[in-house]
Design an enzyme around this catalytic site. Sequence first.
Site, PDB file in Angstrom:
ATOM      1  N   SER A 136       0.859  -1.274   0.039  1.00  0.00           N
ATOM      2  CA  SER A 136       0.016  -0.083   0.067  1.00  0.00           C
ATOM      3  C   SER A 136       0.750   1.247  -0.202  1.00  0.00           C
ATOM      4  CB  SER A 136      -0.977  -0.071   1.333  1.00  0.00           C
ATOM      5  OG  SER A 136      -1.432   1.185   1.342  1.00  0.00           O
ATOM      6  N   TYR A 149      -1.710  -0.853  10.852  1.00  0.00           N
ATOM      7  CA  TYR A 149      -1.637  -1.238   9.434  1.00  0.00           C
ATOM      8  C   TYR A 149      -0.232  -0.913   8.487  1.00  0.00           C
ATOM      9  CZ  TYR A 149      -3.623  -1.390   4.396  1.00  0.00           C
ATOM     10  OH  TYR A 149      -3.970  -1.553   3.182  1.00  0.00           O
TER      11      TYR A 149
END
Length: 251
Positions: A136, A149
Amino acid sequence: MNRPIPWKTAWITGASTGIGRDIARQLAAQGVKVAASARSAEKLAELGSDILAVPLDVTDSAACKAAVELIEAVIGPIDLAVFGAGTYSPVAVDDLQPDVFAGMMGTNYMGVVNCLSALAPRMLARKSGQISWIASVAGYVGLPKAAAYGPTKAALINLGESLYPEMKAGGVRLSVINPGFVETPLTAQNDFPMPFLMKPEEAARRSIEGLAAGRFEIAYPRRFVAILKAARALPYPLFFRLIARTVLKSG
Ligand SMILES: NC(=O)c1ccc[n+]([C@@H]2O[C@H](COP(=O)([O-])OP(=O)(O)OC[C@H]3O[C@@H](n4cnc5c(N)ncnc54)[C@H](OP(=O)(O)O)[C@@H]3O)[C@@H](O)[C@H]2O)c1
């Protein structure tokens, strides 16, 4: 655009919803024999009979090994793997729970390591194949709420950089996919504005195009990627001022 598809077979994890599901569907529509994994057997069945459903929890390394054996026995040697299984929950600074951090690292990072270690020796023995995972843009820099995350995605980018040279020498191509915000169940819980939000079909299309081109990093949308990469290069006082004025102000 519309590069020829270089794979006969593919294994996609995280294929029951979101980006992974669209990658599985688009590859199958282009004639690739696809095996799709996620925990939910019901959702995988909805992909249709063209796609081999292989339910799997990626945190179970023995199950990942068994899944690879099964898939290769049924559809043949895997040419392309996309490890997309992942999870996200926001972290509040006054509620830091170790099990939340460990759970996200277990799925997002160790889940990839488990699948990779099951498949890579086979591809290295064949001196062919392509392995990718979905990290990401949240792995580029630390962002508010992403304390659990973001590190899993930073670790995945670093994992790719670490392995790429020797994998390439062994005949196996590695790619890391870094999406910005994509409209999926994972981001549906976000209560803040998501700049440059993209549809999962478009994210899947760009991922496949980048994979077919054999790029190491496949990152989109371009403007958001450029902004975050520029932010990463700033001295910390400027970086934290920028975050305070943009992300925190809008949250
Ligand atoms: N959406 C975004 O904005 C965005 C941006 C950057 C990166 N990403 C990454 O892209 C990937 C796909 O995310 P998405 O947005 O498409 O989210 P999603 O729709 O929630 O998909 C997540 C997928 O992972 C599977 N999964 C979760 N835990 C699993 C486990 N332990 N074992 C096997 N499968 C598991 C889920 O299926 P089951 O629940 O059935 O297991 C589902 O198929 C993730 O790695 C995510 O971090 C997303």
